[in-house]
Scaffold this motif. Sequence first.
Motif, PDB file in Angstrom:
ATOM      1  N   THR A 134     -10.430   1.930  16.385  1.00  0.00           N
ATOM      2  CA  THR A 134     -11.292   2.017  15.209  1.00  0.00           C
ATOM      3  C   THR A 134     -11.671   0.615  14.752  1.00  0.00           C
ATOM      4  O   THR A 134     -11.113  -0.379  15.209  1.00  0.00           O
ATOM      5  N   HIS A 135     -12.625   0.554  13.816  1.00  0.00           N
ATOM      6  CA  HIS A 135     -13.156  -0.755  13.443  1.00  0.00           C
ATOM      7  C   HIS A 135     -13.253  -0.990  11.939  1.00  0.00           C
ATOM      8  O   HIS A 135     -13.199  -2.125  11.493  1.00  0.00           O
ATOM      9  N   GLY A 136     -13.386   0.073  11.142  1.00  0.00           N
ATOM     10  CA  GLY A 136     -13.591  -0.137   9.725  1.00  0.00           C
ATOM     11  C   GLY A 136     -12.715   0.703   8.812  1.00  0.00           C
ATOM     12  O   GLY A 136     -12.551   0.388   7.636  1.00  0.00           O
ATOM     13  N   ILE A 137     -12.142   1.768   9.318  1.00  0.00           N
ATOM     14  CA  ILE A 137     -11.426   2.713   8.478  1.00  0.00           C
ATOM     15  C   ILE A 137     -10.041   2.176   8.103  1.00  0.00           C
ATOM     16  O   ILE A 137      -9.362   1.561   8.925  1.00  0.00           O
ATOM     17  N   GLY A 138      -9.622   2.384   6.845  1.00  0.00           N
ATOM     18  CA  GLY A 138      -8.294   1.993   6.407  1.00  0.00           C
ATOM     19  C   GLY A 138      -7.240   2.943   6.943  1.00  0.00           C
ATOM     20  O   GLY A 138      -7.500   4.136   7.117  1.00  0.00           O
ATOM     21  N   LEU A 139      -6.047   2.405   7.192  1.00  0.00           N
ATOM     22  CA  LEU A 139      -4.956   3.180   7.792  1.00  0.00           C
ATOM     23  C   LEU A 139      -3.741   3.107   6.886  1.00  0.00           C
ATOM     24  O   LEU A 139      -3.140   2.047   6.735  1.00  0.00           O
ATOM     25  N   LEU A 140      -3.373   4.250   6.282  1.00  0.00           N
ATOM     26  CA  LEU A 140      -2.267   4.284   5.324  1.00  0.00           C
ATOM     27  C   LEU A 140      -1.206   5.283   5.755  1.00  0.00           C
ATOM     28  O   LEU A 140      -1.213   6.444   5.340  1.00  0.00           O
ATOM     29  N   PRO A 141      -0.260   4.860   6.580  1.00  0.00           N
ATOM     30  CA  PRO A 141       0.860   5.747   6.900  1.00  0.00           C
ATOM     31  C   PRO A 141       1.814   5.865   5.728  1.00  0.00           C
ATOM     32  O   PRO A 141       2.003   4.925   4.959  1.00  0.00           O
ATOM     33  N   GLN A 142       2.416   7.037   5.589  1.00  0.00           N
ATOM     34  CA  GLN A 142       3.526   7.187   4.654  1.00  0.00           C
ATOM     35  C   GLN A 142       4.787   6.622   5.300  1.00  0.00           C
ATOM     36  O   GLN A 142       4.998   6.762   6.496  1.00  0.00           O
ATOM     37  N   ALA A 143       5.618   5.986   4.491  1.00  0.00           N
ATOM     38  CA  ALA A 143       6.923   5.524   4.959  1.00  0.00           C
ATOM     39  C   ALA A 143       7.888   5.585   3.783  1.00  0.00           C
ATOM     40  O   ALA A 143       7.628   4.995   2.729  1.00  0.00           O
ATOM     41  N   SER A 144       8.968   6.317   3.980  1.00  0.00           N
ATOM     42  CA  SER A 144       9.963   6.482   2.920  1.00  0.00           C
ATOM     43  C   SER A 144      10.853   5.249   2.826  1.00  0.00           C
ATOM     44  O   SER A 144      11.213   4.637   3.834  1.00  0.00           O
ATOM     45  N   VAL A 145      11.239   4.916   1.600  1.00  0.00           N
ATOM     46  CA  VAL A 145      12.138   3.781   1.374  1.00  0.00           C
ATOM     47  C   VAL A 145      13.592   4.223   1.206  1.00  0.00           C
ATOM     48  O   VAL A 145      14.484   3.380   1.160  1.00  0.00           O
ATOM     49  N   THR A 146      13.834   5.527   1.118  1.00  0.00           N
ATOM     50  CA  THR A 146      15.160   6.012   0.731  1.00  0.00           C
ATOM     51  C   THR A 146      16.228   5.711   1.779  1.00  0.00           C
ATOM     52  O   THR A 146      17.341   5.355   1.447  1.00  0.00           O
ATOM     53  N   HIS A 147      15.886   5.862   3.047  1.00  0.00           N
ATOM     54  CA  HIS A 147      16.858   5.635   4.115  1.00  0.00           C
ATOM     55  C   HIS A 147      16.373   4.551   5.074  1.00  0.00           C
ATOM     56  O   HIS A 147      16.804   4.511   6.230  1.00  0.00           O
ATOM     57  N   THR A 148      15.483   3.688   4.615  1.00  0.00           N
ATOM     58  CA  THR A 148      14.876   2.669   5.459  1.00  0.00           C
ATOM     59  C   THR A 148      15.014   1.312   4.789  1.00  0.00           C
ATOM     60  O   THR A 148      14.782   1.184   3.588  1.00  0.00           O
ATOM     61  N   GLU A 149      15.345   0.304   5.548  1.00  0.00           N
ATOM     62  CA  GLU A 149      15.484  -1.032   4.978  1.00  0.00           C
ATOM     63  C   GLU A 149      14.111  -1.642   4.696  1.00  0.00           C
ATOM     64  O   GLU A 149      13.215  -1.578   5.546  1.00  0.00           O
ATOM     65  N   PRO A 150      13.910  -2.242   3.532  1.00  0.00           N
ATOM     66  CA  PRO A 150      12.608  -2.833   3.215  1.00  0.00           C
ATOM     67  C   PRO A 150      12.208  -3.947   4.173  1.00  0.00           C
ATOM     68  O   PRO A 150      11.017  -4.172   4.403  1.00  0.00           O
ATOM     69  N   PHE A 151      13.190  -4.659   4.744  1.00  0.00           N
ATOM     70  CA  PHE A 151      12.848  -5.710   5.714  1.00  0.00           C
ATOM     71  C   PHE A 151      12.110  -5.101   6.904  1.00  0.00           C
ATOM     72  O   PHE A 151      11.101  -5.639   7.373  1.00  0.00           O
ATOM     73  N   HIS A 152      12.595  -3.948   7.392  1.00  0.00           N
ATOM     74  CA  HIS A 152      11.939  -3.286   8.515  1.00  0.00           C
ATOM     75  C   HIS A 152      10.537  -2.810   8.122  1.00  0.00           C
ATOM     76  O   HIS A 152       9.585  -2.947   8.891  1.00  0.00           O
ATOM     77  N   LEU A 153      10.417  -2.239   6.932  1.00  0.00           N
ATOM     78  CA  LEU A 153       9.113  -1.742   6.481  1.00  0.00           C
ATOM     79  C   LEU A 153       8.106  -2.870   6.331  1.00  0.00           C
ATOM     80  O   LEU A 153       6.940  -2.723   6.701  1.00  0.00           O
ATOM     81  N   SER A 154       8.543  -3.991   5.784  1.00  0.00           N
ATOM     82  CA  SER A 154       7.612  -5.115   5.587  1.00  0.00           C
ATOM     83  C   SER A 154       7.066  -5.583   6.928  1.00  0.00           C
ATOM     84  O   SER A 154       5.864  -5.856   7.067  1.00  0.00           O
ATOM     85  N   LYS A 155       7.931  -5.651   7.912  1.00  0.00           N
ATOM     86  CA  LYS A 155       7.523  -6.101   9.244  1.00  0.00           C
ATOM     87  C   LYS A 155       6.569  -5.098   9.890  1.00  0.00           C
ATOM     88  O   LYS A 155       5.560  -5.481  10.500  1.00  0.00           O
ATOM     89  N   ALA A 156       6.876  -3.797   9.776  1.00  0.00           N
ATOM     90  CA  ALA A 156       6.048  -2.765  10.400  1.00  0.00           C
ATOM     91  C   ALA A 156       4.640  -2.728   9.808  1.00  0.00           C
ATOM     92  O   ALA A 156       3.647  -2.665  10.542  1.00  0.00           O
ATOM     93  N   ILE A 157       4.531  -2.772   8.485  1.00  0.00           N
ATOM     94  CA  ILE A 157       3.209  -2.684   7.847  1.00  0.00           C
ATOM     95  C   ILE A 157       2.428  -3.977   8.044  1.00  0.00           C
ATOM     96  O   ILE A 157       1.204  -3.952   8.248  1.00  0.00           O
ATOM     97  N   ALA A 158       3.098  -5.120   7.990  1.00  0.00           N
ATOM     98  CA  ALA A 158       2.408  -6.388   8.266  1.00  0.00           C
ATOM     99  C   ALA A 158       1.895  -6.418   9.703  1.00  0.00           C
ATOM    100  O   ALA A 158       0.775  -6.883   9.967  1.00  0.00           O
ATOM    101  N   SER A 159       2.686  -5.908  10.641  1.00  0.00           N
ATOM    102  CA  SER A 159       2.243  -5.851  12.039  1.00  0.00           C
ATOM    103  C   SER A 159       1.030  -4.941  12.183  1.00  0.00           C
ATOM    104  O   SER A 159       0.100  -5.233  12.943  1.00  0.00           O
ATOM    105  N   LEU A 160       1.020  -3.819  11.448  1.00  0.00           N
ATOM    106  CA  LEU A 160      -0.141  -2.937  11.454  1.00  0.00           C
ATOM    107  C   LEU A 160      -1.372  -3.643  10.902  1.00  0.00           C
ATOM    108  O   LEU A 160      -2.489  -3.438  11.390  1.00  0.00           O
ATOM    109  N   ASP A 161      -1.183  -4.483   9.902  1.00  0.00           N
ATOM    110  CA  ASP A 161      -2.310  -5.236   9.345  1.00  0.00           C
ATOM    111  C   ASP A 161      -2.894  -6.183  10.387  1.00  0.00           C
ATOM    112  O   ASP A 161      -4.115  -6.338  10.488  1.00  0.00           O
ATOM    113  N   PHE A 162      -2.035  -6.806  11.174  1.00  0.00           N
ATOM    114  CA  PHE A 162      -2.522  -7.651  12.267  1.00  0.00           C
ATOM    115  C   PHE A 162      -3.237  -6.798  13.316  1.00  0.00           C
ATOM    116  O   PHE A 162      -4.337  -7.149  13.775  1.00  0.00           O
TER     117      PHE A 162
END
Length: 374
Positions: A86-114
């Motif tokens: 794709t080229h223009g559409i925004g991508l917003l996956p859901q990701a729960s914070v309850t059983h997930t470390e924020p360090f992992h989430l920050s890396k995953a979403i930042a990588s998706l932004d790249f």
Amino acid sequence: MADPTLFLGLELAGTGVHPASWRRADSRAEDLFTGGYWVDAVTAAETAGVDAVFLPDAFTPQPGGPGVTRGRLDAVAIAARVATATHGIGLLPQASVTHTEPFHLSKAIASLDFASAGRAGWEVTVSETAAEAKAFGRKGVQDAGSLWHEADEAIEVVTRLWDSWEDDAEIRDVPTGRFIDRDKLHYIDFAGDNFSVKGPSITPRSPQGQPIVAVRAADAAGAAVAVRRADLIRISAASLEQARARRADLRAALDRAGRDPDAVRVLLDLDLHLASTVDAAAAEVLELDRWAAPAAAPRAGDAPLRHLGTTLGLRTLLDEIGGVADGVVLRPLALAPVLTRLADLGRARPAGTAFRHRLGLPRPVSRYATAPTN
């Protein structure tokens, strides 16, 4: 044509949010766990002029009886798969914070932004059930206050980690052999009730600086976090009048919290089914309801605003929603017929620019850019 400036999101919940949608002949349920299914769905949405797709996820299978679609692919992984298609559409996956470390989430979403060249977002969710807690085995079930307090801290950690590299930290200085300027990487030194994170991130600052954060204001605790943290706030309402009142309440709360209400978008959920006529749409939904097991039927108090009808009727409704909300998130009862007919709205394909830019939101400056060096 419906208002082209109205934010148009689309929630891609498998074959549709109706639990029996997989039984339709056009559902492609046999392809649901393939990358091609999701690429086709998101590219069709982009072609139809949808601004962003929301990708639901959870740590348990879908609730309901044996007639319900069961099983999920990881939403962040789906978003990464479709990013290069794709080229223009925004991508917003859901990701729960309850059983997930924020360090992992920050890396995953930042990588998706790249991977998406600046089109990533993150819809923050929490995990409420005993089944989800038992799947991890680290802690028990939490009440809403505890869940959302933890989520509030997790968002703070994630956004600090996104800022922990300054924009020009990568210098790639061949003569000196320095790939990064270490003085432009910063410890975040967060210590809260749920997390203690020193940082910095191991991922450079992404194209948007901070990807878009979405939070659903489904209850008081979630709404309070949305007011403090979200760029996009999702709401559900049974009528346009109720939606108008909820948006007004949220804007007042944003103002009290010291945030600019015009810098946050309030999006209204809209369940829908599209067909050639209103009668045909009603008949097709009735068939879905007959197929669905009683256990899978929505509870009476959960019913959001609905449109069962034609694309022309949807255009009219979107114009009305434009007066009460900043955008809409379409939730197809059955995905295939909606994707087929959305192009008839006549919206332009979203431009290949950063998601923040398309929302009219500034790219934030790293909070550590003027901080003393480590």
